[in-house]
Scaffold this motif. Structure first.
Motif, mmCIF file in Angstrom:
data_model
loop_
_atom_site.group_PDB
_atom_site.id
_atom_site.type_symbol
_atom_site.label_atom_id
_atom_site.label_comp_id
_atom_site.label_asym_id
_atom_site.label_seq_id
_atom_site.Cartn_x
_atom_site.Cartn_y
_atom_site.Cartn_z
ATOM 1 N N VAL A 22 0.846 -1.198 0.000
ATOM 2 C CA VAL A 22 0.000 0.000 0.000
ATOM 3 C C VAL A 22 0.881 1.248 0.000
ATOM 4 C CG1 VAL A 22 -1.641 1.347 1.358
ATOM 5 C CG2 VAL A 22 -1.995 -1.096 1.054
ATOM 6 N N GLY A 23 1.944 1.212 0.770
ATOM 7 C CA GLY A 23 2.866 2.348 0.784
ATOM 8 C C GLY A 23 3.508 2.587 -0.569
ATOM 9 N N VAL A 25 2.214 1.746 -3.513
ATOM 10 C CA VAL A 25 1.187 2.211 -4.455
ATOM 11 C C VAL A 25 0.844 3.682 -4.209
ATOM 12 C CG1 VAL A 25 -1.247 1.928 -5.098
ATOM 13 C CG2 VAL A 25 0.224 -0.070 -4.862
ATOM 14 N N THR A 26 0.714 4.058 -2.940
ATOM 15 C CA THR A 26 0.322 5.427 -2.612
ATOM 16 C C THR A 26 1.505 6.378 -2.556
ATOM 17 O OG1 THR A 26 0.477 5.037 -0.232
ATOM 18 C CG2 THR A 26 -1.663 4.651 -1.278
ATOM 19 N N SER A 28 3.649 6.428 -0.077
ATOM 20 C CA SER A 28 3.875 6.762 1.331
ATOM 21 C C SER A 28 5.117 6.028 1.840
ATOM 22 C CB SER A 28 2.661 6.374 2.170
ATOM 23 O OG SER A 28 2.944 6.525 3.543
ATOM 24 N N GLN A 32 5.668 2.209 3.759
ATOM 25 C CA GLN A 32 6.663 1.275 3.247
ATOM 26 C C GLN A 32 7.618 0.867 4.361
ATOM 27 O OE1 GLN A 32 8.689 2.919 -0.111
ATOM 28 N NE2 GLN A 32 6.881 2.896 -1.411
#
Length: 50
Positions: A22-23, A25-26, A28, A32
């Motif tokens: 998610v980190g 992809v975004t 962030s 990560q």
């Protein structure tokens, strides 16, 4: 190592991997880093029980 501990460690690994993804992809870096930290903690915990 008991089955319960194995399941808990696997869940922690999945959670860390999800945070890392998610980190990524975004974009962030915080997520990560948290994901990598969760996966590293799992490696240390697993080595202590083996």
């Amino acid at each position: 190592m008991s089955i319960a501990k194995k399941i808990a460690h696997k869940a922690e690994a999945v959670k860390g991997g999800a945070k890392k993804t998610v980190g990524r992809v975004t974009g962030s870096r915080r997520l990560q880093a948290e994901g990598r930290g969760g996966q590293a903690k799992l490696g240390v915990m697993f080595r202590c029980y083996v």
